[in-house]
Design a protein around this motif. Structure first.
Motif, PDB file in Angstrom:
ATOM      1  N   PRO A 203       0.825  -1.204   0.000  1.00  0.00           N
ATOM      2  CA  PRO A 203       0.000   0.000   0.000  1.00  0.00           C
ATOM      3  C   PRO A 203       0.862   1.257   0.000  1.00  0.00           C
ATOM      4  O   PRO A 203       1.940   1.292   0.586  1.00  0.00           O
ATOM      5  CB  PRO A 203      -0.793  -0.123   1.303  1.00  0.00           C
ATOM      6  CG  PRO A 203      -0.780  -1.570   1.620  1.00  0.00           C
ATOM      7  CD  PRO A 203       0.552  -2.070   1.146  1.00  0.00           C
ATOM      8  N   VAL A 204       0.397   2.282  -0.669  1.00  0.00           N
ATOM      9  CA  VAL A 204       1.005   3.610  -0.699  1.00  0.00           C
ATOM     10  C   VAL A 204       2.319   3.645  -1.475  1.00  0.00           C
ATOM     11  O   VAL A 204       2.501   4.455  -2.373  1.00  0.00           O
ATOM     12  CB  VAL A 204       1.215   4.192   0.723  1.00  0.00           C
ATOM     13  CG1 VAL A 204       1.755   5.628   0.633  1.00  0.00           C
ATOM     14  CG2 VAL A 204      -0.078   4.171   1.516  1.00  0.00           C
ATOM     15  N   VAL A 205       3.283   2.782  -1.126  1.00  0.00           N
ATOM     16  CA  VAL A 205       4.608   2.868  -1.747  1.00  0.00           C
ATOM     17  C   VAL A 205       4.677   2.144  -3.087  1.00  0.00           C
ATOM     18  O   VAL A 205       5.659   2.275  -3.819  1.00  0.00           O
ATOM     19  CB  VAL A 205       5.709   2.322  -0.819  1.00  0.00           C
ATOM     20  CG1 VAL A 205       5.758   3.114   0.469  1.00  0.00           C
ATOM     21  CG2 VAL A 205       5.513   0.841  -0.541  1.00  0.00           C
ATOM     22  N   GLY A 206       3.667   1.341  -3.451  1.00  0.00           N
ATOM     23  CA  GLY A 206       3.647   0.689  -4.752  1.00  0.00           C
ATOM     24  C   GLY A 206       4.330  -0.666  -4.756  1.00  0.00           C
ATOM     25  O   GLY A 206       4.229  -1.441  -3.805  1.00  0.00           O
ATOM     26  N   GLU A 242       1.626   5.726  -4.513  1.00  0.00           N
ATOM     27  CA  GLU A 242       1.009   7.031  -4.302  1.00  0.00           C
ATOM     28  C   GLU A 242       2.052   8.054  -3.867  1.00  0.00           C
ATOM     29  O   GLU A 242       1.881   9.255  -4.073  1.00  0.00           O
ATOM     30  CB  GLU A 242      -0.079   6.930  -3.226  1.00  0.00           C
ATOM     31  CG  GLU A 242      -1.219   5.991  -3.594  1.00  0.00           C
ATOM     32  CD  GLU A 242      -2.174   5.803  -2.441  1.00  0.00           C
ATOM     33  OE1 GLU A 242      -2.186   6.661  -1.526  1.00  0.00           O
ATOM     34  OE2 GLU A 242      -2.916   4.797  -2.443  1.00  0.00           O
ATOM     35  N   VAL A 243       3.133   7.575  -3.270  1.00  0.00           N
ATOM     36  CA  VAL A 243       4.244   8.431  -2.874  1.00  0.00           C
ATOM     37  C   VAL A 243       5.461   8.048  -3.703  1.00  0.00           C
ATOM     38  O   VAL A 243       5.504   6.986  -4.325  1.00  0.00           O
ATOM     39  CB  VAL A 243       4.561   8.291  -1.365  1.00  0.00           C
ATOM     40  CG1 VAL A 243       3.361   8.705  -0.524  1.00  0.00           C
ATOM     41  CG2 VAL A 243       4.981   6.857  -1.040  1.00  0.00           C
ATOM     42  N   THR A 244       6.465   8.917  -3.710  1.00  0.00           N
ATOM     43  CA  THR A 244       7.697   8.637  -4.428  1.00  0.00           C
ATOM     44  C   THR A 244       8.736   8.120  -3.441  1.00  0.00           C
ATOM     45  O   THR A 244       9.028   8.772  -2.447  1.00  0.00           O
ATOM     46  CB  THR A 244       8.238   9.904  -5.117  1.00  0.00           C
ATOM     47  OG1 THR A 244       7.249  10.395  -6.032  1.00  0.00           O
ATOM     48  CG2 THR A 244       9.519   9.598  -5.882  1.00  0.00           C
ATOM     49  N   VAL A 245       9.271   6.930  -3.708  1.00  0.00           N
ATOM     50  CA  VAL A 245      10.275   6.326  -2.829  1.00  0.00           C
ATOM     51  C   VAL A 245      11.585   6.204  -3.599  1.00  0.00           C
ATOM     52  O   VAL A 245      11.678   5.460  -4.572  1.00  0.00           O
ATOM     53  CB  VAL A 245       9.843   4.942  -2.320  1.00  0.00           C
ATOM     54  CG1 VAL A 245      10.890   4.394  -1.350  1.00  0.00           C
ATOM     55  CG2 VAL A 245       8.484   5.027  -1.632  1.00  0.00           C
ATOM     56  N   GLU A 246      12.583   6.963  -3.155  1.00  0.00           N
ATOM     57  CA  GLU A 246      13.914   6.885  -3.747  1.00  0.00           C
ATOM     58  C   GLU A 246      14.836   6.124  -2.795  1.00  0.00           C
ATOM     59  O   GLU A 246      14.616   6.101  -1.583  1.00  0.00           O
ATOM     60  CB  GLU A 246      14.471   8.283  -3.987  1.00  0.00           C
ATOM     61  CG  GLU A 246      13.611   9.155  -4.893  1.00  0.00           C
ATOM     62  CD  GLU A 246      14.116  10.586  -4.950  1.00  0.00           C
ATOM     63  OE1 GLU A 246      15.208  10.802  -5.503  1.00  0.00           O
ATOM     64  OE2 GLU A 246      13.423  11.472  -4.418  1.00  0.00           O
ATOM     65  N   VAL A 247      15.856   5.511  -3.364  1.00  0.00           N
ATOM     66  CA  VAL A 247      16.843   4.785  -2.571  1.00  0.00           C
ATOM     67  C   VAL A 247      18.204   5.439  -2.809  1.00  0.00           C
ATOM     68  O   VAL A 247      18.965   5.018  -3.680  1.00  0.00           O
ATOM     69  CB  VAL A 247      16.887   3.298  -2.955  1.00  0.00           C
ATOM     70  CG1 VAL A 247      17.795   2.528  -1.986  1.00  0.00           C
ATOM     71  CG2 VAL A 247      15.487   2.688  -2.958  1.00  0.00           C
ATOM     72  N   PRO A 248      18.532   6.503  -2.037  1.00  0.00           N
ATOM     73  CA  PRO A 248      19.803   7.211  -2.242  1.00  0.00           C
ATOM     74  C   PRO A 248      21.027   6.325  -2.069  1.00  0.00           C
ATOM     75  O   PRO A 248      22.029   6.501  -2.759  1.00  0.00           O
ATOM     76  CB  PRO A 248      19.758   8.324  -1.180  1.00  0.00           C
ATOM     77  CG  PRO A 248      18.300   8.498  -0.875  1.00  0.00           C
ATOM     78  CD  PRO A 248      17.722   7.132  -0.990  1.00  0.00           C
ATOM     79  N   SER A 279       8.804  10.988  -0.549  1.00  0.00           N
ATOM     80  CA  SER A 279       8.238  12.323  -0.758  1.00  0.00           C
ATOM     81  C   SER A 279       6.790  12.232  -1.234  1.00  0.00           C
ATOM     82  O   SER A 279       6.298  11.152  -1.571  1.00  0.00           O
ATOM     83  CB  SER A 279       9.088  13.104  -1.770  1.00  0.00           C
ATOM     84  OG  SER A 279       9.281  12.368  -2.950  1.00  0.00           O
ATOM     85  N   ASN A 280       6.127  13.365  -1.250  1.00  0.00           N
ATOM     86  CA  ASN A 280       4.707  13.472  -1.604  1.00  0.00           C
ATOM     87  C   ASN A 280       3.818  12.758  -0.598  1.00  0.00           C
ATOM     88  O   ASN A 280       2.737  12.255  -0.934  1.00  0.00           O
ATOM     89  CB  ASN A 280       4.427  12.918  -3.015  1.00  0.00           C
ATOM     90  CG  ASN A 280       5.183  13.668  -4.088  1.00  0.00           C
ATOM     91  OD1 ASN A 280       5.318  14.884  -4.011  1.00  0.00           O
ATOM     92  ND2 ASN A 280       5.690  12.950  -5.077  1.00  0.00           N
ATOM     93  N   LEU A 281       4.281  12.725   0.639  1.00  0.00           N
ATOM     94  CA  LEU A 281       3.495  12.121   1.703  1.00  0.00           C
ATOM     95  C   LEU A 281       2.371  13.045   2.152  1.00  0.00           C
ATOM     96  O   LEU A 281       2.496  14.272   2.120  1.00  0.00           O
ATOM     97  CB  LEU A 281       4.385  11.824   2.915  1.00  0.00           C
ATOM     98  CG  LEU A 281       5.229  10.553   2.882  1.00  0.00           C
ATOM     99  CD1 LEU A 281       6.203  10.569   4.040  1.00  0.00           C
ATOM    100  CD2 LEU A 281       4.348   9.327   2.959  1.00  0.00           C
ATOM    101  N   GLY A 291       2.332  16.680   0.417  1.00  0.00           N
ATOM    102  CA  GLY A 291       3.630  17.024  -0.144  1.00  0.00           C
ATOM    103  C   GLY A 291       4.791  16.982   0.834  1.00  0.00           C
ATOM    104  O   GLY A 291       5.810  17.639   0.625  1.00  0.00           O
ATOM    105  N   GLN A 292       4.664  16.212   1.902  1.00  0.00           N
ATOM    106  CA  GLN A 292       5.725  16.146   2.902  1.00  0.00           C
ATOM    107  C   GLN A 292       6.792  15.133   2.494  1.00  0.00           C
ATOM    108  O   GLN A 292       6.548  14.222   1.682  1.00  0.00           O
ATOM    109  CB  GLN A 292       5.148  15.767   4.264  1.00  0.00           C
ATOM    110  CG  GLN A 292       4.127  16.752   4.809  1.00  0.00           C
ATOM    111  CD  GLN A 292       4.736  18.110   5.105  1.00  0.00           C
ATOM    112  OE1 GLN A 292       5.905  18.200   5.489  1.00  0.00           O
ATOM    113  NE2 GLN A 292       3.957  19.169   4.925  1.00  0.00           N
TER     114      GLN A 292
END
Length: 311
Positions: A203-206, A242-248, A279-281, A291-292
């Motif tokens: 959920p949410v993170v895809g 629904e949110v953007t999850v990056e892995v720096p 992001s986009n939480l 947008g948090q």
């Protein structure tokens, strides 16, 4: 916003139900040895620390999970595959948050669970009280998984089930077990590498995609026992949420030791550190809810070892 506890508990359930699949390691010359009535016992220890910074304040959650499991060979099929009855004999889990909250649960305890652990107690009791039936080939391929009806029912009534994604269904359990088995190629040479890919919809993170790269390092000796050594590295990514999850950044290393003579896993350890930027939480408790951005660091060590049967 996804809670800190949710990914930790989700990972715990995944590890719990994939424990036997993680043990599934074999090739033509290095194979699981099955015989009716054979029982193997293993203990898994998982330590996880999730640290969050950014919108909504800083927080961390530490989880210690210990699982005692066993599987018995019910029958060996004509093609060499085996029908295994897997039993989670005992689970102990402690969750501690940075704000001083602590929850503990022990499925062997007669005392009721306290705190947030109490919500998970019915599901954990169902998991430890029922047998999972798994069909596995000598190479370690999981071809069938039967989830007990009691576990399926407990999942339907589990608080926070939406946060568990696919794990909150019997079909999700089957998919995870089937995808996560460590299947070796038909032939092995020292230095040979291969990959295994798993995907989970959350959920949410895809979709979470995990690519594990294995390498055969050759034979080694430990405590006068000859073992076959493998190494492993895991790389994860996310998409379509629904949110953007990056892995720096992320790093991992693992070691797997297989006892070819006995035809079973001896032990395995994998350590992984993953930094996420989410992001986009939408955080309802904040004035500017949409947008948090938060950052999470997940540090995890998982160890599995074979335990001699007590006579």
């Amino acid at each position: 916003m996804p809670s800190l506890i949710a990914p930790t508990v989700r990972a715990a359930f995944a590890t719990l139900l994939l424990a036997s699949a993680t043990l599934a390691q074999a090739a033509d010359a290095i194979a699981w040895k099955f015989s009716p009535g054979l029982v193997n016992r293993f203990q898994m220890n998982q330590e996880t620390k999730v640290t969050k910074t950014g919108a909504g304040g800083d927080m961390s959650v530490d989880t210690l999970l210990t699982i005692d499991l066993s599987w018995a060979v019910k029958e060996v099929n004509a093609d060499g595959s085996a029908v295994l009855e897997q039993k989670i004999d005992r689970m102990r889990m402690t969750v501690t948050t940075s704000d001083g909250l602590k929850s503990e649960i022990d499925t062997a305890s007669k005392e009721p669970a306290q705190g947030q652990a109490a919500m998970a107690a019915p599901l954990l009791k169902a998991i430890t009280g029922n047998v999972f039936v798994i069909t596995m080939t000598p190479r370690g391929e999981v071809t069938n998984v039967v989830v007990p009806d009691a576990v399926t029912e407990a999942l339907k009534n589990q608080p926070g089930a939406p946060q568990m994604g696919e794990l909150a269904s019997a079909e999700g359990f089957k998919k995870l077990v089937g995808q996560a088995s460590f299947v070796l190629p038909e032939g092995l040479t020292v230095g040979k590498e291969w990959t295994s890919t798993t995907e989970s919809k959350l959920p949410v993170v895809g979709t979470q995609k995990a690519v594990t790269t294995y390498k055969y390092e050759g034979p080694t000796v430990q405590d006068d026992t000859k073992l076959e050594k493998f190494t492993a590295k895991v790389e994860i990514s996310f998409s379509g949420g629904e949110v953007t999850v990056e892995v720096p950044s992320q790093e991992s290393n693992g070691e797997i030791l297989f006892n070819a003579e006995a035809g079973r896993l001896e032990q395995s350890t994998i350590k992984q550190v993953t930094n996420l930027k989410i992001s986009n939480l939408k955080i309802p408790e904040l004035k500017d809810a949409a947008g948090q951005t938060v950052e999470q660091k997940i540090e995890q060590t998982i160890g599995v070892k074979w335990v001699p049967n007590v006579k």
